[in-house]
Design a protein around this motif. Structure first.
Motif, PDB file in Angstrom:
ATOM      1  N   GLY A 117      36.806  30.817  38.050  1.00  0.00           N
ATOM      2  CA  GLY A 117      36.199  30.046  39.126  1.00  0.00           C
ATOM      3  C   GLY A 117      37.012  30.142  40.400  1.00  0.00           C
ATOM      4  O   GLY A 117      37.777  31.090  40.603  1.00  0.00           O
ATOM      5  N   TYR A 118      36.842  29.131  41.229  1.00  0.00           N
ATOM      6  CA  TYR A 118      37.592  29.030  42.486  1.00  0.00           C
ATOM      7  C   TYR A 118      38.583  27.876  42.349  1.00  0.00           C
ATOM      8  O   TYR A 118      38.174  26.721  42.184  1.00  0.00           O
ATOM      9  CB  TYR A 118      36.647  28.765  43.652  1.00  0.00           C
ATOM     10  N   PHE A 119      39.873  28.201  42.428  1.00  0.00           N
ATOM     11  CA  PHE A 119      40.913  27.202  42.200  1.00  0.00           C
ATOM     12  C   PHE A 119      41.611  26.866  43.503  1.00  0.00           C
ATOM     13  O   PHE A 119      41.946  27.760  44.291  1.00  0.00           O
ATOM     14  CB  PHE A 119      41.916  27.717  41.166  1.00  0.00           C
ATOM     15  N   PRO A 120      41.864  25.580  43.755  1.00  0.00           N
ATOM     16  CA  PRO A 120      42.481  25.185  45.034  1.00  0.00           C
ATOM     17  C   PRO A 120      43.861  25.802  45.254  1.00  0.00           C
ATOM     18  O   PRO A 120      44.256  26.023  46.398  1.00  0.00           O
ATOM     19  CB  PRO A 120      42.545  23.662  44.939  1.00  0.00           C
ATOM     20  N   LEU A 121      44.583  26.108  44.192  1.00  0.00           N
ATOM     21  CA  LEU A 121      45.920  26.670  44.372  1.00  0.00           C
ATOM     22  C   LEU A 121      45.893  28.094  44.940  1.00  0.00           C
ATOM     23  O   LEU A 121      46.935  28.641  45.309  1.00  0.00           O
ATOM     24  CB  LEU A 121      46.714  26.636  43.067  1.00  0.00           C
ATOM     25  N   ASP A 122      44.699  28.690  45.036  1.00  0.00           N
ATOM     26  CA  ASP A 122      44.574  30.020  45.642  1.00  0.00           C
ATOM     27  C   ASP A 122      44.295  29.940  47.140  1.00  0.00           C
ATOM     28  O   ASP A 122      44.186  30.981  47.804  1.00  0.00           O
ATOM     29  CB  ASP A 122      43.443  30.809  44.969  1.00  0.00           C
ATOM     30  N   TYR A 123      44.165  28.727  47.680  1.00  0.00           N
ATOM     31  CA  TYR A 123      43.768  28.561  49.078  1.00  0.00           C
ATOM     32  C   TYR A 123      44.655  27.529  49.756  1.00  0.00           C
ATOM     33  O   TYR A 123      45.022  26.508  49.159  1.00  0.00           O
ATOM     34  CB  TYR A 123      42.297  28.117  49.176  1.00  0.00           C
ATOM     35  N   THR A 124      44.973  27.782  50.995  1.00  0.00           N
ATOM     36  CA  THR A 124      45.679  26.774  51.783  1.00  0.00           C
ATOM     37  C   THR A 124      44.688  25.722  52.243  1.00  0.00           C
ATOM     38  O   THR A 124      43.460  25.924  52.182  1.00  0.00           O
ATOM     39  CB  THR A 124      46.362  27.393  53.009  1.00  0.00           C
ATOM     40  N   LEU A 125      45.217  24.620  52.726  1.00  0.00           N
ATOM     41  CA  LEU A 125      44.330  23.577  53.241  1.00  0.00           C
ATOM     42  C   LEU A 125      43.509  24.113  54.410  1.00  0.00           C
ATOM     43  O   LEU A 125      42.320  23.792  54.541  1.00  0.00           O
ATOM     44  CB  LEU A 125      45.152  22.367  53.678  1.00  0.00           C
ATOM     45  N   LYS A 126      44.098  24.951  55.228  1.00  0.00           N
ATOM     46  CA  LYS A 126      43.361  25.544  56.349  1.00  0.00           C
ATOM     47  C   LYS A 126      42.231  26.429  55.841  1.00  0.00           C
ATOM     48  O   LYS A 126      41.129  26.428  56.401  1.00  0.00           O
ATOM     49  CB  LYS A 126      44.312  26.343  57.236  1.00  0.00           C
ATOM     50  N   ASP A 127      42.491  27.184  54.755  1.00  0.00           N
ATOM     51  CA  ASP A 127      41.443  28.026  54.172  1.00  0.00           C
ATOM     52  C   ASP A 127      40.240  27.184  53.743  1.00  0.00           C
ATOM     53  O   ASP A 127      39.084  27.618  53.831  1.00  0.00           O
ATOM     54  CB  ASP A 127      41.971  28.784  52.947  1.00  0.00           C
ATOM     55  N   LEU A 128      40.524  25.995  53.256  1.00  0.00           N
ATOM     56  CA  LEU A 128      39.463  25.142  52.713  1.00  0.00           C
ATOM     57  C   LEU A 128      38.770  24.305  53.781  1.00  0.00           C
ATOM     58  O   LEU A 128      37.819  23.584  53.474  1.00  0.00           O
ATOM     59  CB  LEU A 128      40.045  24.209  51.643  1.00  0.00           C
ATOM     60  N   SER A 129      39.211  24.402  55.013  1.00  0.00           N
ATOM     61  CA  SER A 129      38.629  23.577  56.078  1.00  0.00           C
ATOM     62  C   SER A 129      37.176  23.931  56.358  1.00  0.00           C
ATOM     63  O   SER A 129      36.423  23.108  56.890  1.00  0.00           O
ATOM     64  CB  SER A 129      39.462  23.706  57.355  1.00  0.00           C
ATOM     65  N   SER A 130      36.765  25.151  56.011  1.00  0.00           N
ATOM     66  CA  SER A 130      35.376  25.570  56.246  1.00  0.00           C
ATOM     67  C   SER A 130      34.482  25.362  55.024  1.00  0.00           C
ATOM     68  O   SER A 130      33.289  25.657  55.062  1.00  0.00           O
ATOM     69  CB  SER A 130      35.342  27.047  56.652  1.00  0.00           C
ATOM     70  N   VAL A 131      35.055  24.857  53.942  1.00  0.00           N
ATOM     71  CA  VAL A 131      34.299  24.671  52.696  1.00  0.00           C
ATOM     72  C   VAL A 131      33.640  23.289  52.706  1.00  0.00           C
ATOM     73  O   VAL A 131      34.290  22.279  52.983  1.00  0.00           O
ATOM     74  CB  VAL A 131      35.224  24.808  51.474  1.00  0.00           C
TER      75      VAL A 131
END
Length: 753
Positions: A117-131
């Motif tokens: 799946g998609y795991f938060p530890l693969d993304y920075t908080l900035k990466d997730l800002s568009s999710v």
């Protein structure tokens, strides 16, 4: 002058004991560890309605439930070690991350289970800002997804517009993050310096022990979360079942435990409750608070609750033996109702609302319709008016059954009487085995079958009693009701009178009048007789012959009523039955606005009875939060109706006795009626369902009917005649096609009903 020293020692001791008993009673109103009311924790906010852990979900929890709610955040860690609130370690379940990062799934071992799946530890908080977030439970509405709710950080909880009483962090995967060089302990200790948390829970002993010395339990309580009994805590390699046997060990690092509700009230394989366990009392003896999880209004847990979520909460907080110290819920409004308004009600609590509770085929949500069991259950459940839809047997015996077609609520299609199957379009579409083709002796030998109006959703009623009870002749029904002092009346429902008179030579009107007279209902008494019909011609005939209360049922959904139609109804009836949608229409199950029906009818001095109120959540608009009590409250206090017609009378009668009625401005937030259109207004333009045309008004021509035909003289026959001509109907003529069907066809059709 009174001298306290003159008081004898035994009397003084007696008074002291009485005083201590009074203080103890006051403290033990709740059987919680502290003696205070249980807490309500909103899992991800109001996640039963809005995307889990969104700012709107958290705010809605406070708006609907009040400021005493605690909000729950499942903490996940990003690549840069920051904490976010998300219900699952796999973001694919609750976000549109696949749209932002297509084909970027990865695979990890989570507690020993390979997970892609998609795991938060693969993304920075900035990466997730568009999710953006989505409603992760597919059976719930996703129409709010267009609001582009973003992922919240743990620190964002302190910035919410609506302020909860406290915040609860749940740390589900400390060991997993540690394997990937991310420290949940460091994050929690750091964020706790900025934000105060009332509770921190985890299913990992190691994590809680590592932070226990850093928190003052007067400010932040630690709670050990139990998972499945056979699941293993990764920090100790012990099953939760084994850890449950050593509560004194849990007490060394935690103030409480959080357990699935089945740990406390288990169910058997058929979803019926078993005896409660000793867990709550054992934990309280060990000094541990007990919080129960997995409460949702839209997933049935046990048939014992009759699809009433409020009844389930009461089972956990007000059962006479113990009370849990808190509940974790996707629908926080319901436990607040239970705790604040319905707990500790005496069985004979005074009715605080005069709205009539009228049964729908007895308590047909619990037992087969119109059986002795359904009727007796309705009486014990507090119904005011017990109903009998009158059908006629071949030999002229009036009896109670929900339909003229025996297939709908008996097993007649699997009996030797299946040979009597036919179609009569002027009565109903499709095949039927009609009551007037069997004698009363034949009919009372049939096995009843419980109604399952929501079977297509796989929601079935009380399977253990699906064929229980016996059918009653009208005379037996009236004998039952006549002796019930709790009843204020009976509702006799008459349909198909014209067809029965013209084509079967049966006068249902004369049969009803005769049975009522024989039972003594034609004389003054404490119980009213309501005669209900969708045919004005039937009611006019009763008006001509009797002085009973007449109720006109509008059998279609209307948006208004012409003045002439209302005046016509008023000339022969004192009450009107309408369906729920005629009062508050909806679009895609979202309420839109009140119609003018109730005030218009009440201004004409017509009482308004509304049907059908069922406990099953699929029968309710989204606005009612899958809670029958919220729906009832809205129709009574918001729409100001006069009577509720329900197949679950217990739910409606309990509402009339709740402690929060009559409080005026002091009424708690969670007992406010729903405002139609409020949720619909949150749907963004691109997600709005297509606009629907307003329902048509009731016209005078739809009310007016020709007089009933005389009762035909028909020679007795052993079986119905095929090919009978269609009688002139009360409105548009129809062509009757009457023919027998094969036994196999009838059997298959009965399974589909």
């Amino acid at each position: 002058m009174w001298n306290p020293r003159a008081l004898s020692a035994p009397l003084a001791l007696l008074l002291l004991h009485s005083l201590l008993a009074l203080i103890s009673a006051q403290r033990s109103t709740w059987n919680t560890l502290s003696g205070g009311a249980p807490l309500v924790v909103a899992r991800g906010g109001f996640s039963g309605m809005l995307p889990d852990s969104s700012d709107a979900s958290y705010n809605l929890a406070v708006i609907t439930s009040g400021p005493d709610v605690y909000i729950w955040c499942d903490v996940q860690l990003t690549k840069d070690g920051l904490g976010i609130c998300q219900p699952d370690i796999n973001l694919a379940n609750s976000t549109y991350i696949a749209s932002a990062y297509p084909n970027k799934t990865t695979s990890y071992l989570v507690n020993g289970v390979p997970t892609r799946g998609y795991f938060p530890l693969d993304y920075t908080l900035k990466d997730l800002s568009s999710v953006v977030l989505t409603q992760g439970v597919y059976s719930r509405s996703n129409l709010f997804d267009g609001n582009n709710f973003g992922i919240l950080t743990v620190e964002d909880l302190a910035k919410l517009r609506q302020k909860p009483k406290g915040k609860w962090l749940n740390i589900q995967h400390d060991a997993f993050y540690a394997q990937h060089n991310l420290s949940m302990r460091s994050f929690v200790l750091s964020v706790s310096r900025k934000v105060v948390f009332s509770y921190i829970s985890s299913p990992e002993v190691g994590f809680l022990r590592s932070i226990a010395s850093r928190f003052n339990p007067k400010t932040t309580k630690l709670v050990f979360r139990f998972m499945g009994l056979s699941d293993v805590d990764p920090s100790t390699n012990r099953t939760y079942g084994s850890l449950l046997q050593n509560l004194t060990f849990i007490k060394t690092f935690a103030s409480g435990i959080l357990v699935p509700k089945g740990y406390i009230w288990p169910v058997d394989a058929t979803l019926y409750l078993q005896s409660h366990t000793s867990l709550v009392s054992d934990a309280h003896k060990a000094g541990l608070e007990v919080f129960a999880s997995d409460f949702v209004n839209d997933v049935p847990f046990s048939f014992n609750y009759s699809y009433d979520p409020l009844a389930e909460y009461l089972q956990f907080v007000d059962n006479g033996d113990f009370s849990v110290d808190g509940v974790l819920s996707d629908f926080p409004i319901t436990p607040f109702e239970a705790i604040g308004c319905f707990a500790h009600l005496a069985t004979n609590a005074t009715k605080k609302d005069k709205t009539l509770v009228i049964s729908k085929y007895g308590a047909s949500g619990d037992y087969p319709a119109c059986t002795d069991l359904a009727y007796n259950k309705a009486i014990s459940d507090g119904v005011d008016v017990l109903d009998c839809p009158v059908q006629m047997s071949k030999d002229g015996t009036p009896f109670c059954l929900n339909s003229i077609d025996l297939i709908e609520s008996t097993t007649v299609a699997q009996s030797s009487f299946s040979k009597f199957a036919m179609t009569i379009p002027e009565i109903k579409s499709g095949i039927g085995i009609f009551a007037f083709n069997l004698t009363w002796n034949d009919i009372k030998s049939l096995t009843p079958s419980i109604l399952n109006p929501f079977a297509k959703y796989r929601l079935f009623r009380n399977p253990r009693s699906k064929n229980a009870g016996t059918l009653l002749a009208l005379s037996d029904f009236l004998s039952l009701t006549k002796n019930q002092t709790s009843l204020s009346g009976v509702a006799i429902i008459v349909e198909n009178a014209a067809y029965l008179a013209d084509k079967q030579g049966l006068s249902v009107i004369d049969a009803v009048i005769g049975a009522l007279s024989k039972a003594g209902y034609d004389k003054p008494g404490s119980q009213k007789v309501y005669i209900q019909s969708t045919n004005s011609s039937v009611l006019l005939k009763f008006k001509e012959k009797t002085s009973y209360e007449l109720v006109y049922k509008i059998d279609e959904t209307i948006g208004d009523a012409a003045n002439a139609a209302v005046e016509d109804i008023k000339s022969f009836a004192s009450s009107v039955v309408v369906n729920k949608d005629s009062i508050i229409p909806n679009n895609d199950q979202f309420l839109t606005a009140y119609t003018n029906i109730v005030p218009k009818l009440k201004n004409a001095n017509l009482s308004v009875f509304v049907e059908t109120f069922s406990n099953e959540f699929v029968s309710q608009a989204w606005d009612f939060f899958s809670d029958a009590t919220v729906e009832i409250n809205t129709y009574i206090t918001g729409a100001q109706i006069d009577g509720i017609i329900t197949d679950f009378p217990k739910t409606a009668d309990r509402y009339r006795r709740n402690k929060c009625l009559g409080l005026g401005d002091n009424k708690p937030t969670y007992m406010e009626p729903v405002q139609p259109g409020s949720l619909f207004g949150l749907i963004t333009k691109e997600f709005l369902p297509p606009a629907e045309a307003p329902f048509p008004p009731l016209t005078e021509s739809e009310v007016a009917e020709p007089p009933l035909p005389p009762v035909a003289k028909i020679a007795p026959a052993s079986s119905p005649n095929a090919g009978t001509k269609s009688p002139q109907g009360n409105s548009q003529p129809k062509v009757t096609v009457c023919f027998f069907l094969s036994t196999l066809a009838v059997f298959i059709a009965s399974l589909l009903l």
